[in-house]
Motif scaffolding. Structure first.
Motif, mmCIF file in Angstrom:
data_model
loop_
_atom_site.group_PDB
_atom_site.id
_atom_site.type_symbol
_atom_site.label_atom_id
_atom_site.label_comp_id
_atom_site.label_asym_id
_atom_site.label_seq_id
_atom_site.Cartn_x
_atom_site.Cartn_y
_atom_site.Cartn_z
ATOM 1 N N ARG A 162 0.853 -1.206 0.000
ATOM 2 C CA ARG A 162 0.000 0.000 0.000
ATOM 3 C C ARG A 162 0.883 1.249 0.000
ATOM 4 N NH1 ARG A 162 -5.297 -0.777 1.392
ATOM 5 N NH2 ARG A 162 -5.436 1.363 0.618
ATOM 6 N N LYS A 163 1.460 1.546 -1.163
ATOM 7 C CA LYS A 163 2.326 2.723 -1.263
ATOM 8 C C LYS A 163 1.534 4.020 -1.236
ATOM 9 C CE LYS A 163 6.030 0.396 -3.746
ATOM 10 N NZ LYS A 163 6.869 0.384 -4.954
ATOM 11 N N ASP A 164 0.237 3.931 -1.575
ATOM 12 C CA ASP A 164 -0.574 5.147 -1.519
ATOM 13 C C ASP A 164 -0.749 5.623 -0.081
ATOM 14 O OD1 ASP A 164 -1.903 2.912 -0.799
ATOM 15 O OD2 ASP A 164 -3.806 3.450 -1.774
ATOM 16 N N SER A 167 2.848 6.928 1.260
ATOM 17 C CA SER A 167 3.320 8.215 0.735
ATOM 18 C C SER A 167 2.970 9.371 1.657
ATOM 19 C CB SER A 167 2.711 8.457 -0.656
ATOM 20 O OG SER A 167 1.289 8.484 -0.570
#
Length: 624
Positions: A162-164, A167
């Protein structure tokens, strides 16, 4: 940033791991492509990846060799948690608050609870811990609990996908958002082989399940954990007892060495006093010799002045005789050439002798400087001896304090043994209670709950006792470390005393050599003085012969003198004029009624009273 992490990691890591880490960090810039070598963030990610590889590999290898169950005090495990903190902190965004700027690891780790419901137990237990007040402490506790569950790799894998969400917490070039983070998560899967029993702030991790059976199982697990901790404490207590015995032996050895050092210091003091007496005698002898040489030099100066006056008068007489005896000049010229060659040789000899005298004077000055330096060294040795006596007194005081501390340590060890016996009794009683509880479990549910509450109270008491015992163990370890430092200091000081003794013997040998050199120099100076006196007399004879042969004295004419030079009486028919054959002046009969042989004429000739006195003095000083 990377150098700071390397420094912190090398302090805790073993030597082999630190050396390999140093080589990998140095050679890393050469292995990267030129585009990434210029980017500092890529360099940091590569360094952290290498550090994580080394720490995980070292942890797995050491755990397999040592045993798969690890404690919180295991050094490779502590190094692994340090590296993981640095990896998770890389590229964190700074959050502004009223107190200033802050970087928090707890924010991204809380997201795991939303992504995986199984991680809710860990986050809830971390929040319930009373001793944790900072986000960094909660993040550290979360990492340890996840490792105990063997789900650390799974949780971080869910977080990386889950890079969103990440970030919001990390920058674009952070480790968790790049490929290096996925590599580190893959490496963490190998840690599932290891069983870790970690204590988080002296509170044990309990899975909160609804069933009573699960609670009973967790209590039994905690009981087994307490038993293992008791065994470890017993082993540490035996190790401490062995260390205390070794310290007592080393203290006794140090006391014996101190007694030997005191005896050596007394001997050195006696030798120092003897050397001072010898130095004082040497100084007295040199001063007396210097005074004698000064007196001899003054006497030689006076004799030289008197002989010079006589030589001047003889020179005048020789000139007058040369004018009268021109016929003999041709016969004497050959002898004059020989005399000139002899004069040149004597001049060379004089120059060489003067050079030798100057060199001997320089050596005497150097010897005086060396004597002054020996005095200064003796004073420094005396000061060092006084300082060493003071240090020995301080060391004796330190040894008495150490003995008192050892007595206190033995008393505390006895108290710890008593407490351990009481804990064993409680453990036996708990085992008997659990047996009865298993037999009567079907019919006595209410009594079981009461017993569980009673056991929880006992567990709390045991936890407090364990806290106290750990604090005692830390204090004992600190005392032992201090005693080791003091023992090391005493050994270094003993080595320094041995070095001072060697320097003292070396200075004593140098002093003896300097005495021998002084005696040789004095003998050489005496021989040179005798040779100088002989050469001066020979030179004076040669100068007189030269003056007699060369001429240069003025023969005073009869018309120029009207009075006697000594009595100043006027010449008349009754008071006639007489020339002095030595100086060429005109005197009366009473002032020149003396006859002596001169170098120019072997027969006795008329000489004035002053020349007569000078020639007699010269003959008395040079009997040859």
């Amino acid at each position: 940033f990377c150098l700071g992490i390397l420094g912190a990691f090398r302090q805790r890591a073993p030597k082999s791991l630190a050396l390999s880490l140093k080589k990998s960090s140095v050679d890393l810039s050469a292995s990267l492509p030129p585009s990434q070598a210029r980017d500092p963030m890529s360099m940091e990610r590569a360094n952290l990846l290498n550090m994580a590889k080394l720490s995980i590999k070292g942890l797995i290898e050491s755990a397999l060799s040592f045993g798969r169950t690890l404690d919180s005090d295991y050094p490779p495990l502590q190094q692994f948690f340090v590296v993981m903190e640095h990896c998770l902190k890389h590229g964190l965004k700074v959050k502004k608050s009223f107190l200033g700027f802050n970087k928090s690891l707890w924010g991204p780790l809380e997201l795991v609870e939303k992504l995986c419901p199984e991680a809710a137990e860990i986050s809830a237990s971390v929040r319930d811990l009373p001793g944790l007040k900072t986000p960094l402490g909660r993040a550290r506790a979360w990492l340890r609990l996840a490792l105990m569950q063997k789900r650390l790799a799974d949780y971080l894998r869910l977080l990386i996908t889950r890079k969103d969400l990440l970030s919001d917490f990390y920058e674009n070039s952070a480790l968790m958002l790049e490929e290096e983070g996925a590599v580190i998560v893959g490496l963490l899967v190998g840690l599932n082989v290891i069983d870790a029993n970690l204590c988080v702030k002296a509170l044990f991790y309990i899975c909160s399940l609804g069933n009573r059976n699960s609670q009973i199982a967790s209590i039994l697990d905690q009981k087994n954990y307490v038993e293992e901790l008791n065994r470890q404490l017993n082993s540490t207590v035996h190790g401490l007892q062995g260390r205390v015995e070794s310290l007592e032996k080393s203290n006794s050895k140090l006391i014996e060495e101190l007694a030997i050092a005191k005896n050596n210091i007394i001997k050195l003091q006696e030798e120092n006093q003897q050397l001072r007496g010898e130095n004082s005698l040497i100084l007295q002898k040199t001063q007396e010799h210097f005074e004698v040489t000064q007196g001899d030099a003054s006497v030689e100066r006076d004799a030289y002045k008197q002989s010079r006056q006589g030589l001047d008068e003889m020179y005048n007489e020789a000139q007058r005789q040369l004018k009268d005896e021109c016929q003999l000049r041709q016969d004497v010229e050959n002898e004059l050439v020989c005399q000139m060659s002899m004069k040149q040789e004597m001049d060379l000899a004089m120059k060489l002798l003067e050079k030798d005298i100057h060199e001997k004077q320089d050596t005497l000055i150097g010897l005086r400087h060396q004597l002054d330096e020996v005095k200064v060294i003796n004073v420094e040795m005396y000061q060092k001896m006084q300082s060493s006596d003071d240090e020995m007194k301080k060391k004796n005081d330190v040894i008495t304090r150490l003995e008192e501390k050892t007595n206190q340590i033995t008393a505390t060890m006895k108290q710890l043994e008593q407490r351990l016996q009481e804990a064993e009794r409680h453990r036996t009683s708990a085992e008997e209670g659990t047996r009865r509880f298993k037999l009567d479990f079907a019919n006595k549910a209410d009594s079981l709950q009461r017993q569980i509450e009673h056991r929880e109270k006992q567990l709390q008491q045991l936890e407090t006792d364990l806290k106290i015992e750990r604090e005692w163990r830390q204090t004992l370890q600190n005392d032992l470390d201090r005693e080791r430092d003091t023992v090391a200091q005493l050994s270094t000081e003993a080595l320094q005393i041995n070095g001072l003794k060697k320097e003292f013997h070396r200075l004593h040998d140098e002093n003896i050599q300097l005495k021998m050199i002084c005696e040789d120099q004095e003998q050489a100076l005496e021989e040179l003085g005798s040779k100088l006196s002989e050469s001066k007399l020979k030179i004076e004879d040669i100068k007189e012969a030269n003056k007699a042969l060369q001429g240069g004295q003025v023969w005073l004419k009869d018309k120029e003198a009207s009075h006697c030079k000594l009595c100043e009486k006027e010449f008349s028919i009754s008071r006639r004029k007489h020339h002095c054959r030595n100086c060429g002046e005109i005197f009366c009969n009473s002032c020149s009624d003396n006859e002596l042989p001169l170098p120019a004429s072997p027969k006795p000739v008329r000489v004035c009273d002053t020349c007569h006195a000078l020639l007699l003095q010269r003959c008395s000083s040079n009997p040859t």
